[in-house]
Motif scaffolding. Structure first.
Motif, PDB file in Angstrom:
ATOM      1  N   ASN A   1       0.831  -1.210   0.000  1.00 20.00           N
ATOM      2  CA  ASN A   1       0.000   0.000   0.000  1.00 20.00           C
ATOM      3  C   ASN A   1       0.860   1.252   0.000  1.00 20.00           C
ATOM      4  O   ASN A   1       0.532   2.247  -0.669  1.00 20.00           O
ATOM      5  N   ARG A   2       1.977   1.212   0.748  1.00 25.01           N
ATOM      6  CA  ARG A   2       2.861   2.373   0.797  1.00 25.01           C
ATOM      7  C   ARG A   2       3.487   2.634  -0.580  1.00 25.01           C
ATOM      8  O   ARG A   2       3.625   3.777  -1.003  1.00 25.01           O
ATOM      9  N   LEU A   3       3.854   1.559  -1.295  1.00 20.63           N
ATOM     10  CA  LEU A   3       4.395   1.721  -2.651  1.00 20.63           C
ATOM     11  C   LEU A   3       3.357   2.383  -3.559  1.00 20.63           C
ATOM     12  O   LEU A   3       3.677   3.292  -4.331  1.00 20.63           O
ATOM     13  N   ALA A   4       2.122   1.904  -3.457  1.00 24.70           N
ATOM     14  CA  ALA A   4       1.053   2.462  -4.291  1.00 24.70           C
ATOM     15  C   ALA A   4       0.802   3.932  -3.959  1.00 24.70           C
ATOM     16  O   ALA A   4       0.602   4.761  -4.863  1.00 24.70           O
ATOM     17  N   GLU A   5       0.842   4.260  -2.662  1.00 27.35           N
ATOM     18  CA  GLU A   5       0.638   5.648  -2.255  1.00 27.35           C
ATOM     19  C   GLU A   5       1.695   6.577  -2.848  1.00 27.35           C
ATOM     20  O   GLU A   5       1.419   7.740  -3.156  1.00 27.35           O
ATOM     21  N   GLN A   6       2.914   6.054  -2.996  1.00 33.37           N
ATOM     22  CA  GLN A   6       4.017   6.858  -3.518  1.00 33.37           C
ATOM     23  C   GLN A   6       4.083   6.847  -5.050  1.00 33.37           C
ATOM     24  O   GLN A   6       4.987   7.431  -5.631  1.00 33.37           O
ATOM     25  N   GLY A   7       3.147   6.135  -5.680  1.00 36.69           N
ATOM     26  CA  GLY A   7       3.125   6.078  -7.136  1.00 36.69           C
ATOM     27  C   GLY A   7       4.221   5.235  -7.735  1.00 36.69           C
ATOM     28  O   GLY A   7       4.638   5.446  -8.880  1.00 36.69           O
ATOM     29  N   ILE A   8       4.733   4.267  -6.995  1.00 37.93           N
ATOM     30  CA  ILE A   8       5.811   3.391  -7.474  1.00 37.93           C
ATOM     31  C   ILE A   8       5.184   2.131  -8.054  1.00 37.93           C
ATOM     32  O   ILE A   8       4.525   1.357  -7.363  1.00 37.93           O
ATOM     33  N   SER A   9       5.381   1.945  -9.360  1.00 38.58           N
ATOM     34  CA  SER A   9       4.767   0.831 -10.078  1.00 38.58           C
ATOM     35  C   SER A   9       5.624  -0.422  -9.929  1.00 38.58           C
ATOM     36  O   SER A   9       6.383  -0.784 -10.821  1.00 38.58           O
ATOM     37  N   ALA A  10       5.513  -1.071  -8.766  1.00 40.99           N
ATOM     38  CA  ALA A  10       6.291  -2.275  -8.502  1.00 40.99           C
ATOM     39  C   ALA A  10       5.574  -3.114  -7.456  1.00 40.99           C
ATOM     40  O   ALA A  10       4.884  -2.585  -6.589  1.00 40.99           O
ATOM     41  N   GLY A  11       5.757  -4.436  -7.586  1.00 45.11           N
ATOM     42  CA  GLY A  11       5.232  -5.346  -6.583  1.00 45.11           C
ATOM     43  C   GLY A  11       6.370  -5.925  -5.759  1.00 45.11           C
ATOM     44  O   GLY A  11       7.539  -5.615  -5.985  1.00 45.11           O
ATOM     45  N   LEU A  12       6.040  -6.786  -4.805  1.00 44.58           N
ATOM     46  CA  LEU A  12       7.042  -7.399  -3.945  1.00 44.58           C
ATOM     47  C   LEU A  12       6.888  -8.913  -3.976  1.00 44.58           C
ATOM     48  O   LEU A  12       5.788  -9.440  -3.807  1.00 44.58           O
TER      49      LEU A  12
END
Length: 326
Positions: A293-304
């Motif tokens: 969710n934090r990645l999505a909030e920052q607009g970073i197009s990546a999964g883990l």
């Protein structure tokens, strides 16, 4: 072999060792681990009777720890953290000097020295000045001097600190050989891979022992889940790099992510090694969702890509150290 009973030492207003109680059995390789200033060296010096404790006592519980003819005299060898031998003496001259301090006869010193030097690989260098030895060879010489009186207990204060990895491995092979021959070892170390090799470990922080057990049991009792995660960028090659906001490179993103994730309540600690993150979490599922969710909030197009792994002694140390700071 021995135990300490609420051993304590103050230097002015600073409490270096605070009511420490440990027990080292004959045949142990007992490790002391903790950050700088935790009290490991002071504790060792009190055990060796080099510093008088302000409270508590050291109790010797095994007959093997004392000489039969002089029951009051403990047979131990002590190797301090810093190299303290004489650089302007040769290897053999240093050994002769320390052997004489133990009131050993010259023939006895020569016989024991040659046996120990052969075991440590220093025999071809017995006529070399100590100042001209490498770091690893200096540590072996210090070990030889500590062993010349054939101690029942060997006390080593961070003996491999600053030594190259190969020399560290060789030094520990020697310790294992000595242990199999009946020598009990008390050793402090800053290296968690060495702590793994001990039969029992005590973690010290701010003068206290905060955890104590066999390495396997400490890892089994570890209260957090350990996860390894790798980034999976959406889109091949340049497209993946282009998807990062503000022209952030993957490496810069790695550093930035650690800062982004550290404040998540489900994440106890996060660090980056090579191409993956190591995460200590209170709940694996919740931590994964919170980080994504934090990645999505920052607009970073990546999964883990996640994998749960077995905790190491380093994980245990980090958790205990952070608990002590907080």
């Amino acid at each position: 072999m021995f135990k300490t009973a609420k051993l304590g030492k103050n230097f002015g207003r600073i409490t270096a060792v605070n009511e420490v109680t440990i027990e080292v059995a004959a045949g142990d390789i007992y490790g002391l681990v903790g950050p700088d200033g935790a009290g490991k060296t002071t504790l060792m010096r009190m055990i060796c009777d080099l510093i008088v404790p302000d409270q508590g006592q050291v109790l010797w519980t095994e007959p093997a720890a004392v000489k039969k003819k002089n029951a009051h005299k403990v047979i131990l060898g002590y190797m301090p953290q810093r190299f303290s031998l004489y650089g302007d003496l040769t290897v053999m001259e240093n050994i002769n000097f320390f052997g004489a301090l133990y009131q050993l006869k010259g023939a006895v010193i020569k016989e024991r020295a040659e046996a120990i030097l052969a075991m440590t690989g220093l025999l071809p260098f017995k006529d070399r000045f100590a100042d001209n030895l490498s770091g690893g060879m200096k540590q072996k010489l210090a070990l030889t001097c500590a062993l010349v009186n054939r101690p029942a207990l060997l006390v080593l204060d961070e003996p491999t600190y600053g030594v190259d990895p190969e020399s560290r491995k060789e030094f520990w092979r020697i310790l294992y050989r000595l242990n199999k021959e009946g020598v009990t070892i008390l050793v402090s170390t800053p290296y968690m891979d060495e702590a793994e090799q001990c039969t029992k470990v005590a973690f010290m922080d701010q003068g206290r022992v905060v955890a104590m057990n066999a390495p396997a049991q400490l890892k089994k009792d570890f209260p957090y889940q350990v996860l390894e995660a790798r980034l999976q960028f959406r889109g091949p090659g340049a497209a993946a790099e282009a998807s990062l906001p503000g022209g952030i490179t993957e490496r810069k993103l790695s550093v930035r992510q650690i800062e982004l994730f550290n404040d998540l309540p489900q994440v106890v600690d996060v660090s980056f090694y090579g191409d993956k993150y190591r995460v200590l979490a209170t709940d694996a599922g919740q931590a994964r969702r919170a980080m994504e969710n934090r990645l999505a909030e920052q607009g970073i197009s990546a999964g883990l890509n996640w994998t749960e792994v077995t905790p190491t002694m380093e994980d245990v140390f980090i958790a205990l150290a952070e608990k002590g700071v907080s």
